[in-house]
Design a protein around this motif. Structure first.
Motif, PDB file in Angstrom:
ATOM      1  N   GLY A 372       0.821  -1.191   0.000  1.00 34.51           N
ATOM      2  CA  GLY A 372       0.000   0.000   0.000  1.00 34.51           C
ATOM      3  C   GLY A 372       0.861   1.250   0.000  1.00 34.51           C
ATOM      4  O   GLY A 372       2.103   1.197  -0.074  1.00 34.51           O
ATOM      5  N   ALA A 373       0.194   2.398   0.115  1.00 36.07           N
ATOM      6  CA  ALA A 373       0.894   3.674   0.002  1.00 36.07           C
ATOM      7  C   ALA A 373       1.736   4.002   1.220  1.00 36.07           C
ATOM      8  O   ALA A 373       2.746   4.695   1.121  1.00 36.07           O
ATOM      9  N   ALA A 374       1.320   3.519   2.425  1.00 32.65           N
ATOM     10  CA  ALA A 374       2.086   3.749   3.663  1.00 32.65           C
ATOM     11  C   ALA A 374       2.535   5.203   3.757  1.00 32.65           C
ATOM     12  O   ALA A 374       3.724   5.506   3.830  1.00 32.65           O
ATOM     13  N   THR A 375       1.561   6.125   3.742  1.00 37.70           N
ATOM     14  CA  THR A 375       1.899   7.549   3.720  1.00 37.70           C
ATOM     15  C   THR A 375       2.718   7.973   4.928  1.00 37.70           C
ATOM     16  O   THR A 375       3.472   8.944   4.857  1.00 37.70           O
ATOM     17  N   SER A 376       2.596   7.251   6.038  1.00 33.38           N
ATOM     18  CA  SER A 376       3.373   7.624   7.225  1.00 33.38           C
ATOM     19  C   SER A 376       4.858   7.412   7.007  1.00 33.38           C
ATOM     20  O   SER A 376       5.685   7.991   7.713  1.00 33.38           O
ATOM     21  N   ALA A 377       5.226   6.571   6.046  1.00 33.62           N
ATOM     22  CA  ALA A 377       6.639   6.299   5.766  1.00 33.62           C
ATOM     23  C   ALA A 377       7.219   7.257   4.728  1.00 33.62           C
ATOM     24  O   ALA A 377       8.431   7.239   4.491  1.00 33.62           O
ATOM     25  N   ALA A 378       6.376   8.085   4.119  1.00 36.23           N
ATOM     26  CA  ALA A 378       6.851   8.922   3.012  1.00 36.23           C
ATOM     27  C   ALA A 378       7.960   9.867   3.456  1.00 36.23           C
ATOM     28  O   ALA A 378       8.950  10.062   2.726  1.00 36.23           O
ATOM     29  N   ARG A 379       7.830  10.471   4.644  1.00 34.16           N
ATOM     30  CA  ARG A 379       8.853  11.411   5.101  1.00 34.16           C
ATOM     31  C   ARG A 379      10.219  10.745   5.226  1.00 34.16           C
ATOM     32  O   ARG A 379      11.253  11.392   5.068  1.00 34.16           O
ATOM     33  N   GLU A 380      10.227   9.443   5.532  1.00 31.10           N
ATOM     34  CA  GLU A 380      11.493   8.728   5.688  1.00 31.10           C
ATOM     35  C   GLU A 380      12.179   8.477   4.347  1.00 31.10           C
ATOM     36  O   GLU A 380      13.331   8.040   4.312  1.00 31.10           O
ATOM     37  N   MET A 381      11.490   8.726   3.252  1.00 31.18           N
ATOM     38  CA  MET A 381      12.056   8.479   1.930  1.00 31.18           C
ATOM     39  C   MET A 381      12.851   9.676   1.406  1.00 31.18           C
ATOM     40  O   MET A 381      13.353   9.644   0.282  1.00 31.18           O
ATOM     41  N   THR A 382      12.972  10.742   2.196  1.00 31.80           N
ATOM     42  CA  THR A 382      13.688  11.936   1.756  1.00 31.80           C
ATOM     43  C   THR A 382      15.115  11.594   1.337  1.00 31.80           C
ATOM     44  O   THR A 382      15.878  10.987   2.092  1.00 31.80           O
ATOM     45  N   GLY A 383      15.446  11.964   0.118  1.00 31.75           N
ATOM     46  CA  GLY A 383      16.795  11.734  -0.387  1.00 31.75           C
ATOM     47  C   GLY A 383      17.048  10.343  -0.932  1.00 31.75           C
ATOM     48  O   GLY A 383      18.167  10.056  -1.389  1.00 31.75           O
ATOM     49  N   HIS A 384      16.061   9.468  -0.918  1.00 34.64           N
ATOM     50  CA  HIS A 384      16.246   8.087  -1.380  1.00 34.64           C
ATOM     51  C   HIS A 384      15.652   7.886  -2.773  1.00 34.64           C
ATOM     52  O   HIS A 384      14.791   8.645  -3.225  1.00 34.64           O
ATOM     53  N   ASP A 385      16.107   6.824  -3.420  1.00 29.06           N
ATOM     54  CA  ASP A 385      15.493   6.363  -4.667  1.00 29.06           C
ATOM     55  C   ASP A 385      14.429   5.331  -4.295  1.00 29.06           C
ATOM     56  O   ASP A 385      14.717   4.345  -3.623  1.00 29.06           O
ATOM     57  N   VAL A 386      13.212   5.586  -4.741  1.00 30.83           N
ATOM     58  CA  VAL A 386      12.056   4.799  -4.301  1.00 30.83           C
ATOM     59  C   VAL A 386      11.396   4.157  -5.518  1.00 30.83           C
ATOM     60  O   VAL A 386      11.362   4.744  -6.612  1.00 30.83           O
ATOM     61  N   TYR A 387      10.850   2.951  -5.308  1.00 28.19           N
ATOM     62  CA  TYR A 387      10.183   2.216  -6.385  1.00 28.19           C
ATOM     63  C   TYR A 387       8.752   1.887  -5.964  1.00 28.19           C
ATOM     64  O   TYR A 387       8.495   1.527  -4.805  1.00 28.19           O
ATOM     65  N   VAL A 388       7.834   2.031  -6.904  1.00 27.81           N
ATOM     66  CA  VAL A 388       6.422   1.707  -6.698  1.00 27.81           C
ATOM     67  C   VAL A 388       6.056   0.629  -7.710  1.00 27.81           C
ATOM     68  O   VAL A 388       6.245   0.810  -8.921  1.00 27.81           O
ATOM     69  N   VAL A 389       5.525  -0.488  -7.238  1.00 25.26           N
ATOM     70  CA  VAL A 389       5.113  -1.569  -8.123  1.00 25.26           C
ATOM     71  C   VAL A 389       3.594  -1.544  -8.227  1.00 25.26           C
ATOM     72  O   VAL A 389       2.889  -1.708  -7.229  1.00 25.26           O
ATOM     73  N   GLY A 390       3.078  -1.338  -9.418  1.00 19.46           N
ATOM     74  CA  GLY A 390       1.636  -1.292  -9.624  1.00 19.46           C
ATOM     75  C   GLY A 390       1.271  -0.253 -10.660  1.00 19.46           C
ATOM     76  O   GLY A 390       1.970   0.768 -10.798  1.00 19.46           O
ATOM     77  N   GLY A 391       0.183  -0.493 -11.381  1.00 21.82           N
ATOM     78  CA  GLY A 391      -0.199   0.413 -12.452  1.00 21.82           C
ATOM     79  C   GLY A 391      -1.577   1.024 -12.294  1.00 21.82           C
ATOM     80  O   GLY A 391      -2.074   1.666 -13.219  1.00 21.82           O
ATOM     81  N   GLY A 392      -2.200   0.860 -11.125  1.00 24.33           N
ATOM     82  CA  GLY A 392      -3.525   1.435 -10.908  1.00 24.33           C
ATOM     83  C   GLY A 392      -3.455   2.834 -10.326  1.00 24.33           C
ATOM     84  O   GLY A 392      -2.379   3.390 -10.095  1.00 24.33           O
ATOM     85  N   ALA A 395      -1.399   3.281  -7.125  1.00 27.96           N
ATOM     86  CA  ALA A 395       0.039   3.353  -7.368  1.00 27.96           C
ATOM     87  C   ALA A 395       0.432   4.738  -7.875  1.00 27.96           C
ATOM     88  O   ALA A 395       1.457   5.297  -7.466  1.00 27.96           O
ATOM     89  N   GLY A 396      -0.386   5.302  -8.760  1.00 26.71           N
ATOM     90  CA  GLY A 396      -0.099   6.643  -9.273  1.00 26.71           C
ATOM     91  C   GLY A 396      -0.148   7.694  -8.189  1.00 26.71           C
ATOM     92  O   GLY A 396       0.716   8.576  -8.111  1.00 26.71           O
ATOM     93  N   GLN A 397      -1.168   7.625  -7.331  1.00 26.28           N
ATOM     94  CA  GLN A 397      -1.277   8.577  -6.229  1.00 26.28           C
ATOM     95  C   GLN A 397      -0.103   8.443  -5.261  1.00 26.28           C
ATOM     96  O   GLN A 397       0.434   9.440  -4.766  1.00 26.28           O
ATOM     97  N   ALA A 398       0.299   7.197  -5.001  1.00 26.09           N
ATOM     98  CA  ALA A 398       1.443   6.976  -4.119  1.00 26.09           C
ATOM     99  C   ALA A 398       2.714   7.579  -4.711  1.00 26.09           C
ATOM    100  O   ALA A 398       3.510   8.209  -4.008  1.00 26.09           O
ATOM    101  N   ALA A 399       2.916   7.385  -6.014  1.00 30.79           N
ATOM    102  CA  ALA A 399       4.114   7.912  -6.666  1.00 30.79           C
ATOM    103  C   ALA A 399       4.162   9.434  -6.605  1.00 30.79           C
ATOM    104  O   ALA A 399       5.212  10.028  -6.317  1.00 30.79           O
ATOM    105  N   VAL A 400       3.037  10.075  -6.862  1.00 32.07           N
ATOM    106  CA  VAL A 400       2.984  11.547  -6.819  1.00 32.07           C
ATOM    107  C   VAL A 400       3.305  12.038  -5.414  1.00 32.07           C
ATOM    108  O   VAL A 400       4.075  12.996  -5.229  1.00 32.07           O
ATOM    109  N   HIS A 401       2.732  11.384  -4.400  1.00 35.73           N
ATOM    110  CA  HIS A 401       2.985  11.806  -3.025  1.00 35.73           C
ATOM    111  C   HIS A 401       4.447  11.570  -2.644  1.00 35.73           C
ATOM    112  O   HIS A 401       5.102  12.444  -2.052  1.00 35.73           O
ATOM    113  N   LEU A 402       4.978  10.414  -2.974  1.00 37.29           N
ATOM    114  CA  LEU A 402       6.361  10.106  -2.629  1.00 37.29           C
ATOM    115  C   LEU A 402       7.342  11.046  -3.319  1.00 37.29           C
ATOM    116  O   LEU A 402       8.424  11.327  -2.782  1.00 37.29           O
ATOM    117  N   SER A 403       6.972  11.553  -4.491  1.00 41.66           N
ATOM    118  CA  SER A 403       7.881  12.444  -5.220  1.00 41.66           C
ATOM    119  C   SER A 403       8.096  13.763  -4.501  1.00 41.66           C
ATOM    120  O   SER A 403       9.033  14.509  -4.829  1.00 41.66           O
TER     121      SER A 403
END
Length: 570
Positions: A372-392, A395-403
């Motif tokens: 899932g999107a795990a929005t609470s973990a998004a802040r911990e992704m600062t400065g990292h290369d992140v991958y999202v698996v899924g095409g729905g 997944a798109g909303q998660a990618a936009v938020h993580l960016s």
């Protein structure tokens, strides 16, 4: 304009950056400063070039920019293009274009195009006078969204003492985040950590979870933390029978709860996780009716929960339903060690993400790998290369938020492209983002790291070539399977385990040649709505509609039971 000395307790205020021409400077500065200068530092500039320099300087000084407001046309920049530039300088800031009075039609087309491309978050008319509450409602919504997803909480509901973010700690934090409850993790050797542990006494196993006004919970389970919020079904009197038990608190279940409770039905809602279901993990839903500026799944779910609760619905979360004992006049829903009696049941458990199946990756779930999107973990992704698996869409909303946080976000899909599975508005926003890439015909075949995800192995399905990449996060949003293991065999399902209702029920299970009601299953009084139902549309709006539509059918069933209980003379 930077206000004078900040009030006590607000020394490190986030910044609202206002970019406007001389014509509207005074009125806009007064409007923004008079409303927000206690909590935010309001900085105003008159040109795009100066705004870029100021924004870079603020970022270099460690300031947080919460909101950028830019007039639609400046002497040196187009407002939408400037806001897009600001997204690159400070991607976590919310960005709003301001349209001067009388110029709405002059800028509408370009701002719509900019909004579709993700260059800005919304556009608003500059207030013409005092008390433009529609304008300020929009401002507050975006500041609230920024504060929840980006800023550290000023008021903490739950304090978690832990020396590492284990899978269990991550699950508790994610649950609290989705329930709209702020939390913060403190190491055991921090001042607050020492203070909490001193109140517990003897050395204890971590984590220790503390909520104001309650006793500390020592190494609590996910269910125990949930029970501290809503209690457990044990609190329901043994001799009471609910009119309807809703199993699942996603959009369909929440709609059933709101309409059932508002119409006077004794309504109980149970869910194994947080309120909101999969939709509750969406960082921003932009195509839901009635929310032109979008709304996060968490906020939509919590508003619906509060709405249903005010009508009298009872919520119990954190414990899964293990089965239903089918009866003639009422059913027994088994929730953990408890049984809830109900005249009718609405199954709204939705679907779950398919398990990934790569053992080395599964071992790191909660430590860089998330379902899932795990929005609470998004802040911990600062400065990292992140991958999202899924095409729905999820997944798109998660990618936009993580960016907003990650150095880069790569969407991995097995298909060649996204257009078969994702809404066009999301595809446009992804295409316009410099931080998001899409790689088709790729699958993850391995991964690893020292207690936290560090790398992934990707295989090109066309060539068979395997590539190893650095990865700080992997978010899995792959397909959907109905959550039906607990449903009794009396409720007939299709070959994929989706629940059959209405005319989709096999004819040999019809009664007197007539099919069940449109959302009714093969068991009278048990209904299925939303994604768990065979033939559903898999959209938030349609799920909500089905949840609401189930309640008239519940009333019909209750009337049948009342008539059946009448003496023959009646």
């Amino acid at each position: 304009m930077t206000p004078d000395a900040a009030p006590t307790g607000y020394r490190n205020r986030p910044v609202i950056l206002l970019i406007c021409t001389t014509t509207h400077r005074n009125s806009l500065c007064d409007e923004i400063a008079s409303r927000y200068s206690r909590d935010y530092e309001v900085v105003d500039v008159q040109t795009g070039g100066l705004a870029i320099r100021v924004a870079k300087q603020l970022v270099s000084e460690g300031k947080q920019i919460a909101l950028v407001l830019a007039e639609a046309r400046l002497e040196d920049w187009n407002g939408a293009e400037l806001l897009n530039k600001m997204r690159r300088i400070v991607p976590t800031a919310r960005r709003i274009a301001l349209i001067p009075p009388g110029k709405y039609t002059d800028h509408l087309d370009e701002l719509r195009a900019g909004l579709a491309a993700g260059m800005l978050d919304t556009f608003l008319g500059i207030p013409r006078g005092a008390r433009d509450e529609e304008f300020h409602t929009a401002i507050v919504e975006f500041l609230s969204d920024w504060g929840w997803t980006v800023a550290a909480p000023e008021v903490v509901n739950f304090r978690i003492v832990a020396d590492a973010v284990t899978h269990e700690v991550g699950a508790i934090r994610d649950y609290l985040d989705r329930m709209g409850m702020t939390s913060k993790i403190y190491p055991s050797d921090s001042d607050l950590g020492k203070q909490v542990l001193a109140t517990v006494g003897d050395p204890v196993a971590l984590p220790v979870v503390v909520r104001d006004g309650q006793e500390p919970m020592i190494q609590p389970s996910f269910a125990e933390v949930a029970a501290s919020l809503f209690g457990t079904p044990d609190s329901i009197p043994e001799d009471s029978i609910a009119d309807v038990v809703v199993v699942g608190a996603g959009p369909a279940g929440l709609a059933a709860a709101v309409y059932g409770a508002s119409e006077g039905l004794n309504t109980v809602v149970v869910d194994s996780g947080a309120v909101g279901g999969q939709a509750g993990t969406s960082s921003m839903i932009r195509n839901y009716l009635g929310f032109p500026r979008g709304i996060s799944g968490m906020r939509l779910a919590q508003r619906a929960r509060i709405q249903a609760s005010r009508f009298g619905a009872q919520f119990f979360t954190g414990t899964p339903v293990s089965g239903i004992d089918v009866g003639d006049h009422h059913h027994h829903v088994r929730v953990g060690p408890s049984r809830v009696c109900a005249r009718t049941v609405v199954i709204a458990t939705g679907v779950t993400y398919r398990r990934f199946g790569v053992e080395s990756v599964e071992e790191l779930v909660g430590n860089g790998v998330y379902y899932g999107a795990a929005t609470s973990a998004a802040r911990e992704m600062t400065g990292h290369d992140v991958y999202v698996v899924g095409g729905g869409n999820s997944a798109g909303q998660a990618a936009v938020h993580l960016s907003r946080f990650a150095r880069s976000v790569t969407i991995l899909i097995r298909r060649p492209e996204l257009r078969e599975t994702m809404s066009e508005y999301l595809i446009r926003e992804i295409d316009a983002s410099m931080r998001i890439a899409v790689r088709g015909c790729i699958e993850v075949v391995d991964g690893g790291g020292d207690e936290h995800l560090e790398w992934l192995a990707l295989r090109d399905s066309n060539t068979g070539e395997i590539e190893r990449v650095d990865a700080g996060g992997l978010f899995l949003l792959i397909g959907a399977e109905p959550h039906c293991d607990w449903i009794p065999d009396d409720v007939v399902r299709d070959d994929r385990s989706f629940v059959l209702t209405g005319r989709k029920v096999p004819k040999d299970r019809w009664t007197n040649g007539a099919p069940p009601a449109p959302l009714e299953t093969t068991v009278p009084g048990i209904f299925a709505v939303g994604d768990v139902r065979h033939g559903s549309m898999k959209r938030v709006a349609s799920a909500s509609g089905e949840g609401a539509s189930a309640i008239p059918l519940v009333h019909d069933r209750l009337q049948e039971l009342r008539l059946a209980d009448l003496p023959a003379s009646h």
